[in-house]
Design an enzyme around this catalytic site. Structure first.
Site, PDB file in Angstrom:
ATOM      1  N   CYS A 295       8.073  -1.093  -0.097  1.00  0.00           N
ATOM      2  CA  CYS A 295       7.996  -1.602   1.283  1.00  0.00           C
ATOM      3  C   CYS A 295       8.258  -3.108   1.233  1.00  0.00           C
ATOM      4  O   CYS A 295       8.791  -3.605   0.231  1.00  0.00           O
ATOM      5  CB  CYS A 295       6.655  -1.265   1.933  1.00  0.00           C
TER       6      CYS A 295
ATOM      7  N   ASN B 181       4.322  -4.763  -0.350  1.00  0.00           N
ATOM      8  CA  ASN B 181       3.609  -3.997  -1.397  1.00  0.00           C
ATOM      9  C   ASN B 181       2.086  -4.185  -1.301  1.00  0.00           C
ATOM     10  O   ASN B 181       1.383  -4.173  -2.307  1.00  0.00           O
ATOM     11  CB  ASN B 181       4.127  -4.369  -2.806  1.00  0.00           C
TER      12      ASN B 181
ATOM     13  N   CYS C  68       0.566  -2.749   1.924  1.00  0.00           N
ATOM     14  CA  CYS C  68       0.123  -1.757   2.923  1.00  0.00           C
ATOM     15  C   CYS C  68       0.739  -0.382   2.673  1.00  0.00           C
ATOM     16  O   CYS C  68       0.067   0.529   2.183  1.00  0.00           O
ATOM     17  CB  CYS C  68       0.460  -2.229   4.335  1.00  0.00           C
ATOM     18  N   ARG C  69       2.010  -0.210   3.013  1.00  0.00           N
ATOM     19  CA  ARG C  69       2.601   1.133   2.995  1.00  0.00           C
ATOM     20  C   ARG C  69       2.894   1.666   1.596  1.00  0.00           C
ATOM     21  O   ARG C  69       2.520   2.805   1.281  1.00  0.00           O
ATOM     22  CB  ARG C  69       3.886   1.147   3.830  1.00  0.00           C
ATOM     23  N   SER C  70       3.574   0.860   0.753  1.00  0.00           N
ATOM     24  CA  SER C  70       3.946   1.433  -0.556  1.00  0.00           C
ATOM     25  C   SER C  70       2.746   1.655  -1.481  1.00  0.00           C
ATOM     26  O   SER C  70       2.725   2.665  -2.194  1.00  0.00           O
ATOM     27  CB  SER C  70       5.075   0.639  -1.227  1.00  0.00           C
TER      28      SER C  70
ATOM     29  N   ASP D 280       5.382  -0.387   9.999  1.00  0.00           N
ATOM     30  CA  ASP D 280       4.616  -1.443   9.332  1.00  0.00           C
ATOM     31  C   ASP D 280       3.288  -1.661  10.079  1.00  0.00           C
ATOM     32  O   ASP D 280       3.296  -2.049  11.243  1.00  0.00           O
ATOM     33  CB  ASP D 280       5.466  -2.719   9.358  1.00  0.00           C
TER      34      ASP D 280
HETATM   35  P1  4NP Z   1       3.861  -3.665   3.823  1.00  0.00           P
HETATM   36  O1  4NP Z   1       3.266  -4.499   5.061  1.00  0.00           O
HETATM   37  O2  4NP Z   1       5.328  -4.021   3.744  1.00  0.00           O
HETATM   38  O3  4NP Z   1       3.632  -2.263   4.225  1.00  0.00           O
HETATM   39  O4  4NP Z   1       3.079  -4.091   2.586  1.00  0.00           O
HETATM   40  C1  4NP Z   1       3.391  -5.880   5.203  1.00  0.00           C
HETATM   41  C2  4NP Z   1       2.558  -6.725   4.509  1.00  0.00           C
HETATM   42  C3  4NP Z   1       2.653  -8.092   4.693  1.00  0.00           C
HETATM   43  C4  4NP Z   1       3.569  -8.598   5.595  1.00  0.00           C
HETATM   44  C5  4NP Z   1       4.408  -7.734   6.290  1.00  0.00           C
HETATM   45  C6  4NP Z   1       4.326  -6.371   6.096  1.00  0.00           C
HETATM   46  N1  4NP Z   1       3.637  -9.994   5.808  1.00  0.00           N
HETATM   47  O5  4NP Z   1       4.357 -10.413   6.753  1.00  0.00           O
HETATM   48  O6  4NP Z   1       3.016 -10.765   5.072  1.00  0.00           O
END
Ligand code: 4NP
Length: 161
Positions: A10, A13, A15-17, A127
């Site tokens: 993702c 790294n 939240c989703r992955s 997200d």
């Molecule tokens: P992820 O979510 O891609 O599922 O880990 C996010 C985590 C952090 C951010 C964006 C999406 N950020 O903007 O810091």
């Protein structure tokens, strides 16, 4: 026999992955396939390298029996395309970013993860970072479906079922 290696990707790294990493790993272990399948996750960005998964992602996963606390964020690297058979993106932007760094000879699967859930639409895991806690439960619902579909696909392809 070579192991099947699966990498979930993702943006951050955190939240989703890592959620997909933990849920899929849990399923692999339940089916007694931990010696046959390796699981990892990474982000396309370097924003959260070394951090544990988001506390909301950890809490939501733990409610479903999945402990993400040992995971630590890392950025995807070109070596990943030599190491992994499946590189599975959470959304179209992740997929586009991966396609840009994918070496010409990559012969594995580089694709979206959610379609393994066979639900038609949506095809992307949304997200949840800037939303509320319910977004993390929604991510888990999707990730659980897609994980089951992915494991069934791998088992069928390997002749394990
Ligand atoms: P992820 O979510 O891609 O599922 O880990 C996010 C985590 C952090 C951010 C964006 C999406 N950020 O903007 O810091």
């Amino acid at each position: 026999m070579d192991k099947v290696k699966v990498l979930f990707v993702c943006l951050g790294n955190i939240c989703r992955s890592p959620t997909a990493h933990g849920v899929f790993q849990h399923l692999v272990s339940e089916r007694g396939l931990s010696q046959q399948i390796d699981v990892d996750s990474a982000g396309t960005s370097d924003w959260h390298i070394g951090r544990s998964p988001d506390s909301r992602a950890q809490a939501a996963a733990l409610q479903r029996g999945c402990d993400l606390s040992a995971l630590s964020a890392r950025q995807v690297s070109s070596a990943d395309f030599y190491d992994f058979d499946y590189i599975l993106a959470m959304d179209n932007q992740n997929l586009q970013d991966l396609e840009q760094v994918s070496p010409a000879g990559f012969s594995g699967y580089l694709e979206l993860f959610l379609p393994y859930g066979n639900i038609g639409e949506p095809r992307e895991v949304p997200d949840p970072y800037y939303g509320g806690e319910q977004g993390f439960d929604q991510v888990l619902d999707m990730v659980e479906l897609a994980s089951t579909g992915l494991l069934n696909h791998i088992c069928k392809r390997q002749g394990w079922s």
